[in-house]
Design a protein around this motif. Sequence first.
Motif, short mmCIF file in Angstrom:
data_model
loop_
_atom_site.label_atom_id
_atom_site.label_comp_id
_atom_site.label_asym_id
_atom_site.label_seq_id
_atom_site.Cartn_x
_atom_site.Cartn_y
_atom_site.Cartn_z
N GLN A 1 0.82 -1.20 0.00
CA GLN A 1 0.00 0.00 0.00
C GLN A 1 0.86 1.26 0.00
N CYS A 2 2.16 1.09 0.26
CA CYS A 2 3.09 2.22 0.26
C CYS A 2 4.12 2.14 -0.86
N THR A 3 4.50 0.93 -1.24
CA THR A 3 5.55 0.78 -2.26
C THR A 3 5.00 0.44 -3.64
N SER A 4 3.70 0.19 -3.74
CA SER A 4 3.03 -0.23 -4.97
C SER A 4 3.31 -1.71 -5.23
N LEU A 5 2.71 -2.25 -6.27
CA LEU A 5 2.86 -3.67 -6.58
C LEU A 5 4.18 -4.01 -7.25
N VAL B 1 11.09 4.78 2.06
CA VAL B 1 9.67 4.47 2.25
C VAL B 1 9.52 3.21 3.11
N LYS B 2 10.23 2.16 2.74
CA LYS B 2 10.15 0.91 3.48
C LYS B 2 10.58 1.09 4.93
N SER B 3 11.64 1.85 5.14
CA SER B 3 12.14 2.07 6.49
C SER B 3 11.10 2.77 7.36
N GLN B 4 10.44 3.78 6.81
CA GLN B 4 9.43 4.50 7.59
C GLN B 4 8.21 3.63 7.88
N VAL B 5 7.80 2.82 6.92
CA VAL B 5 6.65 1.95 7.13
C VAL B 5 6.96 0.93 8.22
N ARG B 6 8.16 0.36 8.19
CA ARG B 6 8.55 -0.59 9.23
C ARG B 6 8.59 0.08 10.60
N GLN B 7 9.07 1.29 10.64
CA GLN B 7 9.21 2.00 11.90
C GLN B 7 7.87 2.43 12.48
N LEU B 8 6.95 2.89 11.63
CA LEU B 8 5.70 3.47 12.11
C LEU B 8 4.56 2.47 12.24
N SER B 9 4.51 1.47 11.37
CA SER B 9 3.33 0.60 11.35
C SER B 9 3.63 -0.88 11.43
N LEU B 10 4.57 -1.37 10.65
CA LEU B 10 4.82 -2.81 10.61
C LEU B 10 5.91 -3.16 11.62
N LYS B 11 5.53 -3.05 12.88
CA LYS B 11 6.48 -3.29 13.97
C LYS B 11 6.92 -4.76 13.98
N GLY B 12 8.20 -4.97 14.22
CA GLY B 12 8.73 -6.33 14.29
C GLY B 12 9.23 -6.86 12.97
N ARG C 1 -3.49 -0.83 12.04
CA ARG C 1 -2.07 -0.60 12.35
C ARG C 1 -1.39 0.36 11.37
N MET C 2 -2.04 0.64 10.22
CA MET C 2 -1.45 1.54 9.24
C MET C 2 -1.84 3.00 9.47
N ARG C 3 -2.56 3.28 10.56
CA ARG C 3 -3.08 4.64 10.77
C ARG C 3 -1.99 5.69 10.88
N SER C 4 -0.80 5.31 11.31
CA SER C 4 0.29 6.29 11.44
C SER C 4 0.76 6.80 10.08
N LEU C 5 0.32 6.15 9.01
CA LEU C 5 0.78 6.52 7.67
C LEU C 5 -0.25 7.32 6.88
N VAL C 6 -1.40 7.59 7.49
CA VAL C 6 -2.46 8.31 6.78
C VAL C 6 -1.94 9.66 6.29
N GLY C 7 -2.12 9.91 5.00
CA GLY C 7 -1.69 11.18 4.41
C GLY C 7 -0.22 11.23 4.04
N MET C 8 0.52 10.15 4.30
CA MET C 8 1.95 10.15 4.02
C MET C 8 2.21 10.11 2.52
N GLN C 9 3.14 10.96 2.09
CA GLN C 9 3.60 10.97 0.70
C GLN C 9 5.11 11.12 0.71
N TRP C 10 5.74 10.46 -0.25
CA TRP C 10 7.19 10.52 -0.35
C TRP C 10 7.57 10.98 -1.75
#
Length: 265
Positions: free
Chosen positions: A68-72, A242-253, A112-121
Amino acid sequence: MAAQEDDSPWQLPSSTSDDPQSIPQEAEAALPGRAYFSELGIVRRKPARGDAPPTLSKSCSDKIALKQCTSLISSLTSLLVNPANAYIDTLVLPKSQYSTIACERAFSAAGRMRSLVGMQWGEEYAFKPFKVEATTVEFEFSKRAVEARSSTISASNLAATWSASGFEETILGGVLQGRKQFDIRGASKTSRRQMWIKAKELSDTLSATDAGEHSALQEHFSSAGSYQDVKDGPLLAERRHVKSQVRQLSLKGWVQNQGDSGFGI
């Protein structure tokens, strides 16, 4: 968890240092998602069977959530295709397996993805949550459909690939049928190495057509001595961010799977 009669998080039993069954804290940190159903919304790994060796392979729901952040498109493809129009619009699941609560927790802007709402890179990457819909149409070869007409079923290590460009492959145990394990000639055309080769060939073709416009792309490939060098190259810096921020903010672990990208071409 949502499929259980009681989907409340499990309570972990208290333990003391004298308890021979107690699990060291560092071991718990190394195995998130393989057990510990007291935790919901964390990254889970597969295979989930308790007797399977631990891996760093992430569950399908975690990988799809990241898309949902990096595309397919993959890292290699993103060097050639803009990701802006390659995001999932709707994910369709069989109604028999669909759980509203689980999908909201795993994928939605309310979970769990709520921390990314509105995020653009940069490079047109953004958090673009998809819709989830259920269907009563059953896949002809799904586990449930096969069980309905057969008393026994078993998994298969045989797979087939087909492309509109004209190639067909039969994959047995991860390699081309008829080839030995770890034989470089047994690599599928969809393997990382073969995809890298094709991407580099396309880069060379583009550079021959217009060297000025595609010089950075050609340099990205020509300076890479290994697949890891390709992934670490400057043109993929924003995707890594992008991946780093998603892991840090939403995909914990989420622990990165490293150490198997040192091969060359």
